[in-house]
Design a protein around this motif. Structure first.
Motif, PDB file in Angstrom:
ATOM      1  N   GLY A   1       0.809  -1.210   0.000  1.00 59.66           N
ATOM      2  CA  GLY A   1       0.000   0.000   0.000  1.00 59.66           C
ATOM      3  C   GLY A   1       0.843   1.262   0.000  1.00 59.66           C
ATOM      4  N   LEU A   2       1.980   1.218   0.691  1.00 60.93           N
ATOM      5  CA  LEU A   2       2.874   2.382   0.715  1.00 60.93           C
ATOM      6  C   LEU A   2       3.600   2.558  -0.619  1.00 60.93           C
ATOM      7  N   LYS A   3       3.958   1.438  -1.230  1.00 57.67           N
ATOM      8  CA  LYS A   3       4.723   1.493  -2.472  1.00 57.67           C
ATOM      9  C   LYS A   3       3.830   1.780  -3.681  1.00 57.67           C
ATOM     10  N   TYR A   4       2.614   1.233  -3.637  1.00 55.70           N
ATOM     11  CA  TYR A   4       1.677   1.417  -4.762  1.00 55.70           C
ATOM     12  C   TYR A   4       0.340   1.923  -4.217  1.00 55.70           C
ATOM     13  N   PRO A   5       0.269   3.186  -3.816  1.00 56.54           N
ATOM     14  CA  PRO A   5      -0.955   3.737  -3.220  1.00 56.54           C
ATOM     15  C   PRO A   5      -2.164   3.576  -4.146  1.00 56.54           C
ATOM     16  N   GLY A   6      -3.265   3.118  -3.559  1.00 59.17           N
ATOM     17  CA  GLY A   6      -4.499   2.989  -4.310  1.00 59.17           C
ATOM     18  C   GLY A   6      -4.649   1.698  -5.077  1.00 59.17           C
ATOM     19  N   MET A   7      -3.581   0.921  -5.206  1.00 63.72           N
ATOM     20  CA  MET A   7      -3.657  -0.341  -5.950  1.00 63.72           C
ATOM     21  C   MET A   7      -4.228  -1.435  -5.038  1.00 63.72           C
ATOM     22  N   PRO A   8      -5.106  -2.281  -5.563  1.00 63.87           N
ATOM     23  CA  PRO A   8      -5.710  -3.335  -4.729  1.00 63.87           C
ATOM     24  C   PRO A   8      -4.700  -4.421  -4.357  1.00 63.87           C
ATOM     25  N   TYR A   9      -4.858  -4.957  -3.176  1.00 62.52           N
ATOM     26  CA  TYR A   9      -3.989  -6.045  -2.714  1.00 62.52           C
ATOM     27  C   TYR A   9      -4.760  -6.848  -1.683  1.00 62.52           C
ATOM     28  N   SER A  10      -4.799  -8.148  -1.846  1.00 57.76           N
ATOM     29  CA  SER A  10      -5.497  -9.003  -0.887  1.00 57.76           C
ATOM     30  C   SER A  10      -4.548 -10.071  -0.368  1.00 57.76           C
ATOM     31  N   ILE A  11      -4.699 -10.383   0.913  1.00 56.27           N
ATOM     32  CA  ILE A  11      -3.879 -11.421   1.527  1.00 56.27           C
ATOM     33  C   ILE A  11      -4.473 -12.785   1.190  1.00 56.27           C
ATOM     34  N   ASP A  12      -3.637 -13.681   0.707  1.00 55.41           N
ATOM     35  CA  ASP A  12      -4.076 -15.040   0.375  1.00 55.41           C
ATOM     36  C   ASP A  12      -4.231 -15.829   1.677  1.00 55.41           C
ATOM     37  N   THR A  13      -5.467 -15.991   2.112  1.00 60.97           N
ATOM     38  CA  THR A  13      -5.742 -16.647   3.396  1.00 60.97           C
ATOM     39  C   THR A  13      -5.224 -18.081   3.426  1.00 60.97           C
ATOM     40  N   GLN A  14      -5.365 -18.792   2.324  1.00 59.07           N
ATOM     41  CA  GLN A  14      -4.908 -20.180   2.281  1.00 59.07           C
ATOM     42  C   GLN A  14      -3.401 -20.280   2.515  1.00 59.07           C
ATOM     43  N   THR A  15      -2.667 -19.340   1.910  1.00 61.65           N
ATOM     44  CA  THR A  15      -1.212 -19.345   2.081  1.00 61.65           C
ATOM     45  C   THR A  15      -0.836 -19.039   3.529  1.00 61.65           C
ATOM     46  N   VAL A  16      -1.524 -18.083   4.145  1.00 62.60           N
ATOM     47  CA  VAL A  16      -1.246 -17.738   5.543  1.00 62.60           C
ATOM     48  C   VAL A  16      -1.537 -18.927   6.450  1.00 62.60           C
ATOM     49  N   VAL A  17      -2.670 -19.598   6.208  1.00 62.89           N
ATOM     50  CA  VAL A  17      -3.028 -20.771   7.017  1.00 62.89           C
ATOM     51  C   VAL A  17      -1.987 -21.876   6.845  1.00 62.89           C
ATOM     52  N   LEU A  18      -1.517 -22.066   5.602  1.00 65.44           N
ATOM     53  CA  LEU A  18      -0.495 -23.083   5.352  1.00 65.44           C
ATOM     54  C   LEU A  18       0.764 -22.788   6.152  1.00 65.44           C
ATOM     55  N   TRP A  19       1.214 -21.531   6.127  1.00 67.60           N
ATOM     56  CA  TRP A  19       2.448 -21.190   6.826  1.00 67.60           C
ATOM     57  C   TRP A  19       2.269 -21.205   8.345  1.00 67.60           C
ATOM     58  N   CYS A  20       1.066 -20.909   8.818  1.00 67.16           N
ATOM     59  CA  CYS A  20       0.798 -21.058  10.254  1.00 67.16           C
ATOM     60  C   CYS A  20       0.873 -22.530  10.648  1.00 67.16           C
ATOM     61  N   PHE A  21       0.345 -23.399   9.795  1.00 71.72           N
ATOM     62  CA  PHE A  21       0.426 -24.838  10.033  1.00 71.72           C
ATOM     63  C   PHE A  21       1.885 -25.294  10.050  1.00 71.72           C
ATOM     64  N   LEU A  22       2.688 -24.776   9.103  1.00 76.54           N
ATOM     65  CA  LEU A  22       4.110 -25.131   9.065  1.00 76.54           C
ATOM     66  C   LEU A  22       4.843 -24.596  10.292  1.00 76.54           C
ATOM     67  N   ALA A  23       4.410 -23.434  10.795  1.00 79.52           N
ATOM     68  CA  ALA A  23       5.028 -22.879  12.001  1.00 79.52           C
ATOM     69  C   ALA A  23       4.783 -23.790  13.198  1.00 79.52           C
ATOM     70  N   VAL A  24       3.575 -24.362  13.254  1.00 80.31           N
ATOM     71  CA  VAL A  24       3.266 -25.303  14.337  1.00 80.31           C
ATOM     72  C   VAL A  24       4.119 -26.568  14.192  1.00 80.31           C
ATOM     73  N   LEU A  25       4.251 -27.056  12.950  1.00 79.52           N
ATOM     74  CA  LEU A  25       5.101 -28.225  12.720  1.00 79.52           C
ATOM     75  C   LEU A  25       6.564 -27.918  13.058  1.00 79.52           C
ATOM     76  N   ALA A  26       6.976 -26.681  12.803  1.00 81.00           N
ATOM     77  CA  ALA A  26       8.371 -26.297  13.055  1.00 81.00           C
ATOM     78  C   ALA A  26       8.718 -26.319  14.543  1.00 81.00           C
ATOM     79  N   GLY A  27       7.689 -26.439  15.369  1.00 84.41           N
ATOM     80  CA  GLY A  27       7.972 -26.601  16.794  1.00 84.41           C
ATOM     81  C   GLY A  27       8.845 -27.811  17.065  1.00 84.41           C
ATOM     82  N   THR A  28       8.786 -28.801  16.155  1.00 82.49           N
ATOM     83  CA  THR A  28       9.634 -29.984  16.314  1.00 82.49           C
ATOM     84  C   THR A  28      11.115 -29.630  16.165  1.00 82.49           C
ATOM     85  N   LEU A  29      11.404 -28.574  15.394  1.00 79.91           N
ATOM     86  CA  LEU A  29      12.797 -28.117  15.311  1.00 79.91           C
ATOM     87  C   LEU A  29      13.262 -27.607  16.665  1.00 79.91           C
ATOM     88  N   GLY A  30      12.350 -26.964  17.384  1.00 77.84           N
ATOM     89  CA  GLY A  30      12.693 -26.517  18.725  1.00 77.84           C
ATOM     90  C   GLY A  30      13.044 -27.679  19.630  1.00 77.84           C
TER      91      GLY A  30
END
Length: 205
Positions: free
Chosen positions: A86-115
């Motif tokens: 939004g700062l770089k391209y004012p007024g241009m539409p941009y939507s967050i891909d919910t599926q991608t965010v959910v996938l990476w949240c799931f991977l973050a939970v799995l990454a707990g095994t690295l801990g």
């Protein structure tokens, strides 16, 4: 006494969330910066974050601390990308891909095994040596993966700094450093497969 302990736990949780948020926000900024962009695609920030929050902890705390740091990082990265766009391209539409965010949240939970694995970093034992070698191998595999696309000075510097942090936390003697060096190559080869999995899953979403 109970109130003091509770405040301590809340403080630790807030610090972990803040570390995750800051790393995610920085990655979002890097995504729109030509010189830093590879850092937004590489895992170097997250690997060193997991090592830092899990080293020396018990199994339950290592897992919880890892997830508590990575989940805010994921959210901050994707929300931050929207803000930066939004700062770089004012007024241009941009939507967050919910599926991608959910996938990476799931991977973050799995990454707990690295801990669970990296919690041994810093121990003057065989487990500590192997955990440190695994973290170093993961950093090298990730750097190699990104370097094949396009190397950058920022990635090289970030990887070197991360290696310094991991070795500083994990190595207690020259003898242990020697054993870490012996195990790095097999761990890096195995890690090369591991770091490729998230991109493959994201391409399928």
């Amino acid at each position: 006494m109970t109130n003091t302990l509770t405040r301590g736990r809340i403080g630790a949780g807030e610090a972990l969330a803040a570390a995750g948020l800051l790393s995610g926000a920085f990655a979002a900024f890097a995504y729109y910066n030509e010189g830093l962009r590879l850092l937004a695609h590489a895992f170097v920030l997250w690997i060193v974050l997991v090592v830092a929050v899990s080293a020396g902890r018990g199994p339950r705390r290592a897992y919880v601390r890892t997830v508590a740091a990575l989940l805010p990082a994921v959210v901050a990265f994707y929300v931050g990308k929207k803000v930066m766009y939004g700062l770089k391209y004012p007024g241009m539409p941009y939507s967050i891909d919910t599926q991608t965010v959910v996938l990476w949240c799931f991977l973050a939970v799995l990454a707990g095994t690295l801990g669970l694995a990296f919690r041994f970093v810093g121990a003057p034992t065989r487990a500590g040596t192997l955990a440190t070698a695994a973290a170093v191998g993961l950093l090298l595999a990730d750097a190699a993966r990104e370097w094949l696309h396009r190397g950058s000075a920022a990635l090289a510097v970030a990887t070197l700094l991360a290696l310094g942090v991991v070795l500083g936390l994990g190595v207690r003697s020259l003898r242990q450093l020697g054993f870490v060096a012996l195990w790095v190559v097999p761990f890096a080869l195995a890690a090369a497969v591991l770091v490729a999995v998230p991109d493959l899953l994201e391409s399928l979403v």
